[in-house]
Design an enzyme around this catalytic site. Structure first.
Site, PDB file in Angstrom:
ATOM      1  N   SER A 212      -6.730   4.583   8.769  1.00 12.32           N
ATOM      2  CA  SER A 212      -7.544   4.234   7.534  1.00 12.32           C
ATOM      3  C   SER A 212      -6.459   3.679   6.583  1.00 12.32           C
ATOM      4  O   SER A 212      -7.257   2.863   5.955  1.00 12.32           O
ATOM      5  CB  SER A 212      -7.523   5.975   7.295  1.00 12.32           C
ATOM      6  OG  SER A 212      -7.495   5.764   5.833  1.00 12.32           O
TER       7      SER A 212
ATOM      8  N   HIS B  62       0.654  -1.004  -0.179  1.00 16.09           N
ATOM      9  CA  HIS B  62       0.260  -0.063  -0.099  1.00 16.09           C
ATOM     10  C   HIS B  62       1.081   1.269  -0.026  1.00 16.09           C
ATOM     11  O   HIS B  62       1.814   1.194   0.551  1.00 16.09           O
ATOM     12  CB  HIS B  62      -1.080  -0.048   1.356  1.00 16.09           C
ATOM     13  CG  HIS B  62      -1.577   1.512   1.098  1.00 16.09           C
ATOM     14  ND1 HIS B  62      -3.086   1.551   0.729  1.00 16.09           N
ATOM     15  CD2 HIS B  62      -2.056   2.166   1.781  1.00 16.09           C
ATOM     16  CE1 HIS B  62      -4.024   2.340   0.875  1.00 16.09           C
ATOM     17  NE2 HIS B  62      -3.054   2.533   1.477  1.00 16.09           N
TER      18      HIS B  62
ATOM     19  N   ASP C 272     -14.089   3.184   7.291  1.00 17.50           N
ATOM     20  CA  ASP C 272     -13.251   4.134   6.534  1.00 17.50           C
ATOM     21  C   ASP C 272     -13.598   4.974   5.201  1.00 17.50           C
ATOM     22  O   ASP C 272     -13.322   6.443   5.355  1.00 17.50           O
ATOM     23  CB  ASP C 272     -12.466   3.549   6.432  1.00 17.50           C
ATOM     24  CG  ASP C 272     -11.318   4.277   5.321  1.00 17.50           C
ATOM     25  OD1 ASP C 272     -10.491   5.756   5.731  1.00 17.50           O
ATOM     26  OD2 ASP C 272     -10.652   3.795   4.771  1.00 17.50           O
TER      27      ASP C 272
ATOM     28  N   ARG D 221     -13.292  13.917   6.269  1.00 14.56           N
ATOM     29  CA  ARG D 221     -11.143  14.592   6.634  1.00 14.56           C
ATOM     30  C   ARG D 221     -11.297  15.630   5.759  1.00 14.56           C
ATOM     31  O   ARG D 221     -10.755  15.972   5.545  1.00 14.56           O
ATOM     32  CB  ARG D 221     -10.885  12.947   7.208  1.00 14.56           C
ATOM     33  CG  ARG D 221     -11.127  12.612   8.307  1.00 14.56           C
ATOM     34  CD  ARG D 221      -9.786  11.047   7.917  1.00 14.56           C
ATOM     35  NE  ARG D 221      -8.829  11.500   7.888  1.00 14.56           N
ATOM     36  CZ  ARG D 221      -8.068  10.373   7.789  1.00 14.56           C
ATOM     37  NH1 ARG D 221      -8.721   9.450   7.263  1.00 14.56           N
ATOM     38  NH2 ARG D 221      -6.530  11.277   7.388  1.00 14.56           N
TER      39      ARG D 221
ATOM     40  N   LYS E  27      -8.609  -0.697   6.371  1.00 15.06           N
ATOM     41  CA  LYS E  27      -8.795  -1.552   4.841  1.00 15.06           C
ATOM     42  C   LYS E  27      -7.397  -2.776   4.884  1.00 15.06           C
ATOM     43  O   LYS E  27      -7.681  -3.955   4.354  1.00 15.06           O
ATOM     44  CB  LYS E  27      -8.055  -0.227   3.515  1.00 15.06           C
ATOM     45  CG  LYS E  27      -9.229   0.805   4.251  1.00 15.06           C
ATOM     46  CD  LYS E  27      -9.126   1.357   2.058  1.00 15.06           C
ATOM     47  CE  LYS E  27      -7.870   2.727   2.934  1.00 15.06           C
ATOM     48  NZ  LYS E  27      -8.493   4.320   2.934  1.00 15.06           N
TER      49      LYS E  27
END
Ligand code: URA
Length: 441
Positions: free
Chosen positions: A183, A82, A161, A168, A187
């Site tokens: 966050s 990620h 999220d 946000r 995931k």
């Protein structure tokens, strides 16, 4: 329990209990807590911060707000990667085929771009016919067969999220370490892989602008992953200038294809080799990162990484002719050269500004609903530390809609600073954070 009391407690800098955090996430996901109270709590968290225990609780509450994916039907150790978001970040497009060609299953859920950062799914959709929506069964059977599948995140993964991230984004509460860490990690945990490699970006084009903050974010995320039994390693990488030369959608696909054919930009190749060798180590395909790197160089040199890309595109319903002949990919009708008006060296290329210019040309979305122009974007012709002469091309603007290109030439020129040679050579990798601690490089 009352949301008012929870907001007040955090406003006054106190620690929230597990029950209070669960109450907030449950109530907000179900629509029982209104956006204005959630916004107030987010701002209180932003200003007063959360400690490690609160951040882990927030992550777990978000994981539990939706479904979790069971990847146990995929053979072998499943690894995931990620990025915290960057400009010109086409790593997944090249890295997926590279590690899959080494026999490591790469089962990845990716997202779309928002703001000045791009998204893998948009880039992949430049390839005619390529699908990114899969049932769970199709996803698993594709990974078992091809060792690679990249699909969109289902609505049921961490719905909390999804809602909170959108909130946000409009309440100036994105760049907080606990909020980003929870966050990202919620995931990744819900997506079911056994091990996770995080590419934590730092610099002008990243959410973390300061190196120390990037290391803190990395430590927080590695701590969360390891606390739930997922081996997690973070690489801290430079996002002061865009990665590679291409910033857009179809042009980034072309750069990834070139990379798999052995002609990739130096910084992009180096980052893929670093992240990929870490993935191979965690996936127990390589004994150490040096050996992993050799494996990756070999699959590029012998063509098997490129062949894996063809296999992947075909398995996801895409037309492989678009890979074999990149002229078929969406192409902009206009190309404008940005020229240097002096001699010198490239001192800096502001990644965030370049990302914003590409977005304005149509390569990204202003809002979630906007359509993107897959052909639009920017191709840099120079990188930081390169020598330039007056009249040299610094970059090309690619666009279909001339209205969108108005004023972008000046903005782009201002984003590229030319001067004397930089005293220090730029760094691509700043360090690694794993369960043993922080290694600065
Ligand atoms: N990427 C995410 O998924 N979440 C954040 O908060 C920031 C980057």
């Amino acid at each position: 329990m009352r949301m008012y009391d929870i907001i007040q407690k955090k406003r006054d800098g106190k620690e929230l209990s597990t029950e209070e955090i669960n109450f907030f996430i449950n109530g907000y996901s179900k629509g029982e807590i209104p956006d204005y109270q959630a916004s107030a709590l987010l701002m209180a968290i932003y200003l007063k911060k959360m400690n490690k225990r609160e951040t882990v609780d927030l992550t777990n509450a978000m994981v539990n707000s939706g479904e979790t994916v069971d990847l146990s039907l995929i053979e072998g150790i499943k690894v995931d990667k990620h990025s915290t978001g960057g400009v010109g970040d086409k790593v997944t497009l090249a890295l997926g085929p590279m590690v899959a060609a080494c026999g490591l299953p790469f089962a990845k859920m990716s997202g779309r771009g928002l703001g000045h950062t791009g998204g893998t799914l948009d880039k992949l959709e430049s390839i005619k016919g390529l699908r990114t929506e899969f049932s769970r069964e199709e996803f698993i059977s594709t990974v078992n067969k091809v060792k690679l599948c990249i699909c969109s995140q289902t609505a049921n993964i961490t719905p909390a999220d999804k809602k909170l991230y959108a909130l946000r984004d409009v309440t100036a509460t994105v760049d907080n370490i606990s909020l980003i860490a929870s966050s990202v990690m919620s995931k990744k945990i819900a997506a079911g892989s056994n091990a996770i490699v995080l590419d934590v970006k730092v610099g002008s084009g990243a959410f973390m602008k300061e190196l120390d903050d990037a290391f803190l974010l990395a430590e927080e995320m590695v701590g969360i992953g390891n606390s739930v039994g997922r081996e997690t390693v973070a690489i801290i990488s430079n996002m002061d200038e865009p990665l590679g030369y291409a910033v857009g959608n179809s042009i980034e696909v072309i750069e990834a294809i070139n990379t798999l054919q052995g002609n990739g930009p130096e910084d992009f190749v180096e980052l893929c080799l670093t992240l990929g060798s870490m993935l191979l180590v965690l996936g127990k395909k390589a004994e150490n990162m040096n050996y992993g790197r050799e494996m990756l160089v070999q699959v590029i040199d012998n063509g098997s990484a490129y062949n894996k890309l063809l296999e992947f595109v075909e398995a996801q319903g895409g037309d492989v002719n678009y890979i074999r002949n990149t002229e078929l990919l969406p192409k902009a009708s206009n190309k404008f050269e940005i020229l240097s008006d002096c001699d010198g060296y490239i001192k800096s290329i502001d990644a965030e500004e370049i990302g914003k210019c590409a977005l304005a040309l149509g390569a990204g979305r202003e809002t979630k609903e906007s359509n993107i122009d897959l052909a639009a974007g920017i191709i840099l012709n120079k990188k930081v530390d390169d020598k330039v002469n007056k009249g040299d091309v610094l970059a090309y603007l690619l666009y279909n809609d001339p209205d969108k290109a108005k004023g972008i030439d000046t903005k782009l020129k201002n984003a590229i600073k030319i001067g004397d040679k930089n005293k220090e050579k730029k760094k691509l990798i700043y360090g690694i954070v794993d369960s043993d601690g922080v290694k600065r490089m």
